[in-house]
Each structure stands twice: as C-alpha cells, then as structure tokens.
Design a protein around this motif. Sequence first.
Motif, mmCIF file in Angstrom:
data_model
loop_
_atom_site.group_PDB
_atom_site.id
_atom_site.type_symbol
_atom_site.label_atom_id
_atom_site.label_comp_id
_atom_site.label_asym_id
_atom_site.label_seq_id
_atom_site.Cartn_x
_atom_site.Cartn_y
_atom_site.Cartn_z
ATOM 1 N N GLU A 1 87.005 16.549 9.327
ATOM 2 C CA GLU A 1 88.362 16.313 9.100
ATOM 3 C C GLU A 1 88.841 15.412 10.025
ATOM 4 O O GLU A 1 88.733 15.429 11.363
ATOM 5 N N GLU A 2 89.937 14.336 9.220
ATOM 6 C CA GLU A 2 90.317 13.333 10.287
ATOM 7 C C GLU A 2 91.104 13.964 11.192
ATOM 8 O O GLU A 2 91.172 13.592 12.288
ATOM 9 N N GLY A 3 91.963 15.106 10.935
ATOM 10 C CA GLY A 3 92.952 15.471 11.811
ATOM 11 C C GLY A 3 92.184 16.269 13.243
ATOM 12 O O GLY A 3 92.744 15.905 13.967
ATOM 13 N N ILE A 4 90.806 16.863 12.965
ATOM 14 C CA ILE A 4 90.324 17.108 14.197
ATOM 15 C C ILE A 4 90.217 15.906 15.177
ATOM 16 O O ILE A 4 90.238 16.283 16.398
ATOM 17 N N ARG A 5 89.464 15.033 14.623
ATOM 18 C CA ARG A 5 89.253 13.651 15.313
ATOM 19 C C ARG A 5 90.731 13.164 16.040
ATOM 20 O O ARG A 5 90.648 12.899 17.411
ATOM 21 N N GLU A 6 91.647 13.159 15.059
ATOM 22 C CA GLU A 6 93.060 12.619 15.508
ATOM 23 C C GLU A 6 93.527 13.343 16.649
ATOM 24 O O GLU A 6 93.805 12.741 17.875
ATOM 25 N N ASP A 7 93.601 14.639 16.696
ATOM 26 C CA ASP A 7 93.906 15.487 17.701
ATOM 27 C C ASP A 7 93.366 15.352 18.949
ATOM 28 O O ASP A 7 93.773 15.460 19.922
ATOM 29 N N ALA A 8 91.914 15.503 18.701
ATOM 30 C CA ALA A 8 91.318 15.460 19.929
ATOM 31 C C ALA A 8 91.462 14.205 20.703
ATOM 32 O O ALA A 8 91.560 14.179 21.866
ATOM 33 N N ASP A 9 91.657 13.054 20.043
ATOM 34 C CA ASP A 9 91.935 11.786 20.711
ATOM 35 C C ASP A 9 93.287 11.809 21.548
ATOM 36 O O ASP A 9 93.494 11.037 22.208
ATOM 37 N N SER A 10 94.120 12.464 20.886
ATOM 38 C CA SER A 10 95.675 12.498 21.328
ATOM 39 C C SER A 10 95.658 13.566 22.394
ATOM 40 O O SER A 10 96.848 13.750 22.847
ATOM 41 N N GLY A 11 94.533 14.455 22.616
ATOM 42 C CA GLY A 11 94.921 15.308 23.442
ATOM 43 C C GLY A 11 95.399 16.648 23.188
ATOM 44 O O GLY A 11 95.679 17.609 24.211
#
Lengths: 88, 359
Positions: free
Chosen positions: B308-318
């Motif tokens: 999921e894109e959300g998993i990656r986005e949230d990982a990058d934003s901390g």
Amino acid sequence: MEITWEDGAQSTYSAEQLRWACPCAECRGEGGSPGRLSRVKTLSDAELRVQDVTLVGQYALQIAFESGHATGLYTFSMLRRLGTTDRR
Amino acid sequence: MAMPSSQQVLEALGGIKDPDLGRDVVSLGMIKELEVSPEGKVSFTFELTTPACPVRDRFKSQAEDAVGGIAGVTGVEIRMTANVRPAFLRPKPSEILPGVKQTIAVASGKGGVGKSTVAVNLAAALSRSGAAVGLLDADIYGPSVPVMTGSRRVPQQVNGRLLPIDAHGMKLMSFGQINPSDEPTIYRGPMVGKAIEAMMVQVDWGILDYLVIDLPPGTGDASLTLAQVVPLTGVAIVCTPQDVATDIAVKALQMFRKLNVTPLGLIENMSWYVCPECGHRHEIFSHGGAEAAAKRLGVPFLGAIPLEEGIREDADSGTPVVISRPESAGAKAFVAIASQVAARTSIQSFRQLPVINVH
C-alpha cells in the motif's frame, strides 16, 4: 557438571570428559589440519578443571577451564549425546 | 618494634609495575588476602592474569624485596596464583536486558522485503494494545527505524548509559540515532557484534513487556551475536511471496532453529496491491509463497500484508501506519499479525531451558 533437561532426564559430565570433547577449532582442527587434542596424549591439571560455565543464547554452554581455554561452545544437542544420561 | 601496617605493605608493593598493563600491581587489584601478624610476618596472595605470566618470578622477588625492606617485617609469605579471564568475555545473562520480559527478533535473510516496516508496525501495534514496548534497530549498516518513526535525535546519556528515544509511546534505539549524519558505519563483523551487544547492555531499556529487535538481512554476525547474547523468546521471519525471497527466508529460519531460537512464524509482505484507479487486486510478487513455505517447514503462517502506498508514505514521514491510518487494510493486517505474535510469544515463555549445575 550436571544438566537436567526439559524432559526431566539428567546428564552428568566430568571436567576431564568435557575438556577432551572441546569442539573448538583449535582443539578439533580445521580445514583438514588436525587439532591440538589429536596431537597430545595428556593435559595438565589446570586444563582439566572447570572454572566457569556461561549460557550462550539458549543453544549452548561456553565452558572456561582454569588454564584459560574457553573457546569451545558446547551445544545442548552435543551435550545430550555426550553425557551419561539417566532417564527419570 | 612497632608492627608494620597493611598500608605500609601496600605502599611498598605499589612500586611494582606490570610491564604489559603499565600500572602498579596494587591498583590493578593483584594483591589479595593481605595479612600482617603481630610478630611482623606478612602474607598475601599475588594474583596474576595468567599462570604463564612471563614476569612471574620477577614479580615474586620484587615483592619479597619491597616488603622485606619495611621496618618490622620478620617474614614474607607470597602465594602466587592466577585468575584467568575467559578468552572472550561475554556479559553475564543477568546483565542483559534485566527488565525485559519478551524479546522478539524480526529477521528475513533477504534484504528489501520490508523487515523494518514490519518491525516498526509490529512494535507500534503491540504498544497500542497497551504493552510497554521497545524497538531495537540492530541494522548497523542500514538503520531505517529513526526515519520510519520520526526519531532522528541523539540519545541522552545518564550515568554512562544511553536513554532510549521516546517516540509514539515506544522506546527506540538505533545506530541511526547514535550516528545520525550521512556518514556510513563501516564495520567489520566483530565490531557489529560489539555494537549490538552495547545496544543491549549499555542502553537503559527499563521495564518492557516486549523488545522487538529489527535485524539486518543475512545469516551472519548480527543474527549470530543476537542469538548468543540474548535468550530470544522467538523470531518472526518476513519475506515477500516470490521464490527468490522465500528460499532465503527459509535459510534464515533454519539458522535460528540451529541456534535453538523458536520460529514464531512467517509473515508475507507486499502480498497484493489494490490499484486505486481500477480497483483490481494485483499480485505483483506472486502470492501465498510464505504460507506454502511455512507449511513445508512446519511453522505457523502469521499473516499477509498488502502493498500500500500509505504504508510507504507514513514510513517516510515518520509515523507507523498502524498509528496514522488504523482503518487501512495494511494497518489491520499488522494488528492481526501482532496479536498472533503476542499469542505465540506467551506460549513460548512457558518453555523451559535445561538446568545446569556445576560442582
């Protein structure tokens, strides 16, 4: 040294037996060259007295002898085979 | 004549220096069991660091001369002994994570399968369920936990011990916090082992229900050190569904079995992708590989996580996705896996280890 296993069986070991069974590369040899234990017939008293035993993770024991030799990691499966085991 | 004092004897012996260690033998603690009799007889034990000490005889005669020269001394008795330190010192089991109830390692064998993402979300899900959770990033070369949890801060030091960073209610420690710049950590194997050991012994983890340990890929130094230093409760193995990933995951699992660390099970990451445009489910890296491997090896399959894109986005934003978007399919999958892991961990804690007695 005595070990009581998870299944209740007990194994006993003499320090001498443990020293001669040391599995480390120096004692056993590596890369085809023979180890120290195959070259000597006797060991000094200090080599045959256990000074300390430490748990390594949950798979082995590190046994330190009074001579300072402590490189052998005795895995539990090896110790189970080695000892005189008395089943309860 | 006055009886010589212990202080006088120690002062005299303080003049003897160990040539290797460069300090005097008294401050090195080599003089033990010192006794002075009323008749002026002095006896003590001279403890060397090895019975093969090259200066053993020199030490003995130096000590006899030094003590014999004190006024009032009528005789000197020296017991020469050696206290051998084991060839490689290991911290005692009681010094390792004394307040931590369960230690769970997250490993993969292969890199790039999302191990850190799983470890971070697993820890966050356990923490959200009310447990006290720590997360140790044991990936010395590629620490990703600081970015994924927004915790790129240098830890504080109190009484020579490091305090873990607090983020999202968890305690975190990573090499990326100790060395937060762009500078790489260039370590050979033994240094990796030392660094991981230090993160357990020199960090004040306090009381924790779970310590999740994010391991680097591979079946080498880091995993081996960990399995030797801590009695791990178990290890969860992460892989992606395709054969090249599951094959390596199996190797990692077998390594931990050899080290008597219980596999808690396999987790399949990047298991499927739902296209936001067309709504179709795509199995980019195939599907079900981890479940099949788990069945083959006789270990539990803990669950699958979608790509999921959300998993990656949230990982990058901390912020771990289980905290930022708890309603997403990804977050729900992590929470389900965390409860599986917690259940298997409590079963493990009833397991007994052999009892060793040395006479």
